[in-house]
Design a protein around this motif. Structure first.
Motif, PDB file in Angstrom:
ATOM      1  N   THR A 194      -8.086  33.701  42.931  1.00  0.00           N
ATOM      2  CA  THR A 194      -6.978  34.428  42.303  1.00  0.00           C
ATOM      3  C   THR A 194      -5.641  33.836  42.714  1.00  0.00           C
ATOM      4  O   THR A 194      -4.756  33.611  41.884  1.00  0.00           O
ATOM      5  CB  THR A 194      -7.047  35.912  42.678  1.00  0.00           C
ATOM      6  OG1 THR A 194      -8.259  36.475  42.162  1.00  0.00           O
ATOM      7  CG2 THR A 194      -5.857  36.674  42.109  1.00  0.00           C
ATOM      8  N   ILE A 195      -5.472  33.567  44.004  1.00  0.00           N
ATOM      9  CA  ILE A 195      -4.220  32.983  44.493  1.00  0.00           C
ATOM     10  C   ILE A 195      -3.983  31.612  43.853  1.00  0.00           C
ATOM     11  O   ILE A 195      -2.871  31.290  43.424  1.00  0.00           O
ATOM     12  CB  ILE A 195      -4.245  32.865  46.027  1.00  0.00           C
ATOM     13  CG1 ILE A 195      -4.289  34.270  46.656  1.00  0.00           C
ATOM     14  CG2 ILE A 195      -3.041  32.076  46.540  1.00  0.00           C
ATOM     15  CD1 ILE A 195      -4.495  34.262  48.161  1.00  0.00           C
ATOM     16  N   ARG A 196      -5.035  30.815  43.789  1.00  0.00           N
ATOM     17  CA  ARG A 196      -4.896  29.469  43.200  1.00  0.00           C
ATOM     18  C   ARG A 196      -4.487  29.539  41.737  1.00  0.00           C
ATOM     19  O   ARG A 196      -3.582  28.802  41.300  1.00  0.00           O
ATOM     20  CB  ARG A 196      -6.222  28.711  43.331  1.00  0.00           C
ATOM     21  CG  ARG A 196      -6.196  27.312  42.707  1.00  0.00           C
ATOM     22  CD  ARG A 196      -7.517  26.605  42.918  1.00  0.00           C
ATOM     23  NE  ARG A 196      -8.628  27.319  42.294  1.00  0.00           N
ATOM     24  CZ  ARG A 196      -8.926  27.221  41.000  1.00  0.00           C
ATOM     25  NH1 ARG A 196      -8.200  26.468  40.196  1.00  0.00           N
ATOM     26  NH2 ARG A 196      -9.951  27.884  40.507  1.00  0.00           N
ATOM     27  N   LYS A 197      -5.111  30.413  40.968  1.00  0.00           N
ATOM     28  CA  LYS A 197      -4.775  30.539  39.549  1.00  0.00           C
ATOM     29  C   LYS A 197      -3.324  30.962  39.363  1.00  0.00           C
ATOM     30  O   LYS A 197      -2.633  30.472  38.462  1.00  0.00           O
ATOM     31  CB  LYS A 197      -5.707  31.558  38.880  1.00  0.00           C
ATOM     32  CG  LYS A 197      -7.119  31.041  38.627  1.00  0.00           C
ATOM     33  CD  LYS A 197      -7.121  29.945  37.577  1.00  0.00           C
ATOM     34  CE  LYS A 197      -8.528  29.487  37.254  1.00  0.00           C
ATOM     35  NZ  LYS A 197      -8.527  28.365  36.274  1.00  0.00           N
ATOM     36  N   CYS A 198      -2.855  31.853  40.219  1.00  0.00           N
ATOM     37  CA  CYS A 198      -1.475  32.312  40.100  1.00  0.00           C
ATOM     38  C   CYS A 198      -0.478  31.223  40.494  1.00  0.00           C
ATOM     39  O   CYS A 198       0.591  31.108  39.894  1.00  0.00           O
ATOM     40  CB  CYS A 198      -1.266  33.564  40.947  1.00  0.00           C
ATOM     41  SG  CYS A 198      -2.142  35.009  40.310  1.00  0.00           S
TER      42      CYS A 198
END
Length: 206
Positions: A46-50
């Motif tokens: 999730t952090i990477r996608k954001c």
């Protein structure tokens, strides 16, 4: 092009006690007004996608805005709020005898079923929410066309409705999107070929 859906973090408003319909209405009001429970782990995916996204869209409630800021603190410049992406509201039929007591999530499930069979109460109908989801999917598609990668931090039911419309438009991705708080489901379209596509379920960290 990528559109990633993330359900907001868990609300501070929690209750496992049974209540009558009047008390449930107050519980819903508290749920909408209170913020996010902060001690929650966010998945690395999730952090990477954001971080990769050029734009992050949220609905206005405190819990979704706080969720976006929790994922990417200090990155408000790439965030925008829109009431178009608010959760589909629950109709609450108040003329239910007070001796009937259910847990809040049971009440929510009951009224959601009523809403889907066209009982609207004082909120938008199911059909109106579907039309809003169609418009929201068009907006997300346009943002993805402009920015390449966008993220939508939203709500369980409306995330699902918008994702369904994207699937109709040819976007590829796992349906329904993950309902777990802070987990990410990504839909892709464009130059990326089907042989390169990795289902979001393979990327989820559970």
């Amino acid at each position: 092009m990528e559109i990633s859906f993330i359900r907001h973090g868990p609300s501070c408003c929690k209750s496992h006690q049974k209540c009558n319909v009047t008390q449930f209405k107050k519980w819903i009001q508290n749920y909408d007004q209170m913020g996010m429970f902060k001690d929650t782990v966010v998945s690395l995916d999730t952090i990477r996608k954001c971080r990769e996204a050029a734009l992050m869209i949220t609905s206005p409630p405190v819990r979704t805005v706080q969720s976006a800021r929790t994922i990417l603190p200090g990155m408000e410049k790439k965030m925008m709020e829109s009431n178009m992406f608010r959760e589909a509201e629950l109709p609450i039929f108040e003329h239910i005898p007070s001796f009937i007591r259910l847990k809040p999530h049971t009440w929510a499930f009951f009224f959601r079923l009523l809403w889907m069979v066209l009982y609207k109460g004082k909120v938008e109908t199911y059909r109106q929410a579907v039309r809003r989801a169609q418009k929201a999917s068009e907006i997300l598609s346009e943002y993805a066309r402009i920015h390449g990668k966008v993220v939508f931090v939203g709500h369980g039911i409306f995330n699902r409705m918008v994702a369904k419309e994207l699937k109709k438009q040819g976007w590829k991705g796992e349906y329904p999107p993950c309902r777990h708080h802070f987990y990410c489901t990504t839909y892709v379209q464009g130059e990326r070929g089907s042989d390169e596509y990795v289902p979001p379920s393979l990327n989820r960290q559970r």
